[in-house]
Write a protein that holds these residues in place. Structure first.
Motif, PDB file in Angstrom:
ATOM      1  N   PRO A   1       0.831  -1.210   0.000  1.00  0.00           N
ATOM      2  CA  PRO A   1       0.000   0.000   0.000  1.00  0.00           C
ATOM      3  C   PRO A   1       0.863   1.257   0.000  1.00  0.00           C
ATOM      4  N   ALA A   2       0.301   2.340  -0.474  1.00  0.00           N
ATOM      5  CA  ALA A   2       1.000   3.632  -0.458  1.00  0.00           C
ATOM      6  C   ALA A   2       1.452   3.938   0.963  1.00  0.00           C
ATOM      7  N   GLY A   3       2.669   4.442   1.091  1.00  0.00           N
ATOM      8  CA  GLY A   3       3.209   4.819   2.392  1.00  0.00           C
ATOM      9  C   GLY A   3       3.942   3.710   3.122  1.00  0.00           C
ATOM     10  N   SER A   4       3.847   2.468   2.651  1.00  0.00           N
ATOM     11  CA  SER A   4       4.508   1.379   3.373  1.00  0.00           C
ATOM     12  C   SER A   4       6.018   1.389   3.114  1.00  0.00           C
ATOM     13  N   ARG A   5       6.774   1.021   4.146  1.00  0.00           N
ATOM     14  CA  ARG A   5       8.231   0.903   4.046  1.00  0.00           C
ATOM     15  C   ARG A   5       8.543  -0.504   3.549  1.00  0.00           C
ATOM     16  N   LEU A   6       9.298  -0.584   2.451  1.00  0.00           N
ATOM     17  CA  LEU A   6       9.677  -1.883   1.910  1.00  0.00           C
ATOM     18  C   LEU A   6      10.931  -2.402   2.591  1.00  0.00           C
ATOM     19  N   PHE A   7      11.854  -1.494   2.886  1.00  0.00           N
ATOM     20  CA  PHE A   7      13.045  -1.860   3.642  1.00  0.00           C
ATOM     21  C   PHE A   7      13.714  -0.605   4.177  1.00  0.00           C
ATOM     22  N   GLU A   8      14.578  -0.821   5.177  1.00  0.00           N
ATOM     23  CA  GLU A   8      15.300   0.271   5.825  1.00  0.00           C
ATOM     24  C   GLU A   8      16.792   0.145   5.532  1.00  0.00           C
ATOM     25  N   GLU A   9      17.446   1.269   5.372  1.00  0.00           N
ATOM     26  CA  GLU A   9      18.898   1.287   5.181  1.00  0.00           C
ATOM     27  C   GLU A   9      19.568   0.518   6.315  1.00  0.00           C
ATOM     28  N   GLY A  10      20.489  -0.375   5.963  1.00  0.00           N
ATOM     29  CA  GLY A  10      21.199  -1.183   6.942  1.00  0.00           C
ATOM     30  C   GLY A  10      20.521  -2.498   7.268  1.00  0.00           C
ATOM     31  N   GLY A  11      19.252  -2.638   6.868  1.00  0.00           N
ATOM     32  CA  GLY A  11      18.532  -3.882   7.110  1.00  0.00           C
ATOM     33  C   GLY A  11      19.021  -5.001   6.200  1.00  0.00           C
ATOM     34  N   ARG A  12      18.586  -6.207   6.501  1.00  0.00           N
ATOM     35  CA  ARG A  12      18.995  -7.385   5.748  1.00  0.00           C
ATOM     36  C   ARG A  12      18.363  -7.375   4.356  1.00  0.00           C
ATOM     37  N   ALA A  13      19.197  -7.463   3.327  1.00  0.00           N
ATOM     38  CA  ALA A  13      18.735  -7.455   1.929  1.00  0.00           C
ATOM     39  C   ALA A  13      18.476  -8.896   1.497  1.00  0.00           C
ATOM     40  N   ASP A  14      17.245  -9.348   1.707  1.00  0.00           N
ATOM     41  CA  ASP A  14      16.928 -10.749   1.422  1.00  0.00           C
ATOM     42  C   ASP A  14      15.918 -10.927   0.289  1.00  0.00           C
ATOM     43  N   HIS A  15      15.518  -9.837  -0.344  1.00  0.00           N
ATOM     44  CA  HIS A  15      14.613  -9.880  -1.496  1.00  0.00           C
ATOM     45  C   HIS A  15      15.004  -8.794  -2.485  1.00  0.00           C
ATOM     46  N   PHE A  16      14.488  -8.894  -3.682  1.00  0.00           N
ATOM     47  CA  PHE A  16      14.537  -7.797  -4.639  1.00  0.00           C
ATOM     48  C   PHE A  16      13.261  -7.868  -5.452  1.00  0.00           C
TER      49      PHE A  16
ATOM     50  N   SER B   1      21.370  -4.714  -3.388  1.00  0.00           N
ATOM     51  CA  SER B   1      22.245  -5.011  -2.252  1.00  0.00           C
ATOM     52  C   SER B   1      22.285  -6.502  -1.921  1.00  0.00           C
ATOM     53  N   TRP B   2      21.292  -7.253  -2.363  1.00  0.00           N
ATOM     54  CA  TRP B   2      21.238  -8.699  -2.143  1.00  0.00           C
ATOM     55  C   TRP B   2      22.375  -9.435  -2.848  1.00  0.00           C
ATOM     56  N   LEU B   3      23.020  -8.771  -3.826  1.00  0.00           N
ATOM     57  CA  LEU B   3      24.099  -9.395  -4.601  1.00  0.00           C
ATOM     58  C   LEU B   3      25.431  -9.424  -3.862  1.00  0.00           C
ATOM     59  N   PHE B   4      25.651  -8.508  -2.928  1.00  0.00           N
ATOM     60  CA  PHE B   4      26.969  -8.301  -2.346  1.00  0.00           C
ATOM     61  C   PHE B   4      26.959  -8.468  -0.831  1.00  0.00           C
ATOM     62  N   PRO B   5      27.840  -9.349  -0.317  1.00  0.00           N
ATOM     63  CA  PRO B   5      27.951  -9.451   1.142  1.00  0.00           C
ATOM     64  C   PRO B   5      28.314  -8.079   1.705  1.00  0.00           C
ATOM     65  N   PRO B   6      27.836  -7.711   2.834  1.00  0.00           N
ATOM     66  CA  PRO B   6      27.113  -8.512   3.818  1.00  0.00           C
ATOM     67  C   PRO B   6      25.593  -8.532   3.616  1.00  0.00           C
ATOM     68  N   TYR B   7      25.113  -8.229   2.405  1.00  0.00           N
ATOM     69  CA  TYR B   7      23.683  -8.268   2.071  1.00  0.00           C
ATOM     70  C   TYR B   7      22.866  -7.341   2.977  1.00  0.00           C
ATOM     71  N   ARG B   8      23.268  -6.080   2.992  1.00  0.00           N
ATOM     72  CA  ARG B   8      22.578  -5.029   3.757  1.00  0.00           C
ATOM     73  C   ARG B   8      22.169  -3.917   2.803  1.00  0.00           C
ATOM     74  N   TRP B   9      20.962  -3.361   3.017  1.00  0.00           N
ATOM     75  CA  TRP B   9      20.457  -2.292   2.165  1.00  0.00           C
ATOM     76  C   TRP B   9      21.311  -1.044   2.293  1.00  0.00           C
ATOM     77  N   HIS B  10      21.595  -0.412   1.168  1.00  0.00           N
ATOM     78  CA  HIS B  10      22.344   0.842   1.141  1.00  0.00           C
ATOM     79  C   HIS B  10      21.417   2.053   1.240  1.00  0.00           C
ATOM     80  N   PHE B  11      20.136   1.857   0.991  1.00  0.00           N
ATOM     81  CA  PHE B  11      19.131   2.916   1.054  1.00  0.00           C
ATOM     82  C   PHE B  11      17.899   2.374   1.773  1.00  0.00           C
ATOM     83  N   GLY B  12      16.936   3.240   2.005  1.00  0.00           N
ATOM     84  CA  GLY B  12      15.625   2.827   2.454  1.00  0.00           C
ATOM     85  C   GLY B  12      14.660   2.968   1.284  1.00  0.00           C
ATOM     86  N   ALA B  13      13.512   2.310   1.363  1.00  0.00           N
ATOM     87  CA  ALA B  13      12.533   2.381   0.271  1.00  0.00           C
ATOM     88  C   ALA B  13      11.121   2.473   0.840  1.00  0.00           C
ATOM     89  N   GLN B  14      10.321   3.354   0.220  1.00  0.00           N
ATOM     90  CA  GLN B  14       8.939   3.558   0.639  1.00  0.00           C
ATOM     91  C   GLN B  14       8.055   3.685  -0.589  1.00  0.00           C
TER      92      GLN B  14
END
Length: 155
Positions: free
Chosen positions: A30-45, A79-92
């Motif tokens: 939904p509009a406004g939802s956070r998909l991921f946070e910077e520094g969080g685990r990048a386990d999807h794309f 970010s899922w491609l490169f260890p340590p698999y952490r997001w470089h940005f946040g997404a909303q």
């Protein structure tokens, strides 16, 4: 499932694209939802099918500035491609978003099992990364450079 004939996966050979699509599923945000946070685990794309998503950068003590807005046909997450698999940005999600979601670990395993597919997928993602780097460079020069826009067609 409908394949993505255009966009970041367009360069994949049909058998590779078909195998990769086996690891996708349709998701909605939904509009406004956070998909991921910077520094969080990048386990999807995701490949965005409809809607738009803002990428933002955390700056302590300031509102997170928008880095880029992504829309239909674009890859969300590398970010899922490169260890340590952490997001470089946040997404909303700016609007309701429909996307194909891929499980990063399963796709990395597929790439290990099929090096040709992995090579093609990494090249496709590298092109996205290069394009985003150019775009960010231009935005920074527009913000902090002389009073004109700088465009560079080279590296």
């Amino acid at each position: 499932m409908t394949t993505m004939a255009t966009g970041p996966l367009a360069g994949l050979k049909d058998p590779h694209l078909e195998r990769l699509m086996e690891f996708s599923r349709q998701v909605n945000f939904p509009a406004g939802s956070r998909l991921f946070e910077e520094g969080g685990r990048a386990d999807h794309f995701w490949i965005i099918r409809s809607g738009s998503v803002d990428l933002s950068l955390h700056i302590p003590g300031r509102a997170a500035p928008r880095v880029e807005t992504l829309g239909p046909g674009e890859l969300l997450g590398w970010s899922w491609l490169f260890p340590p698999y952490r997001w470089h940005f946040g997404a909303q999600a700016l609007s309701p978003v429909r996307a194909l979601e891929f499980d990063a670990e399963r796709v990395r395993q597929l790439c290990r099992e099929d090096p040709a597919l992995g090579h093609d997928l990494v090249l496709a993602c590298a092109q996205v990364i290069a394009d985003r780097l150019k775009s960010a460079r231009t935005r920074l020069l527009d913000l902090y450079g002389p009073h004109r826009s700088y465009r560079d067609d080279g590296d």
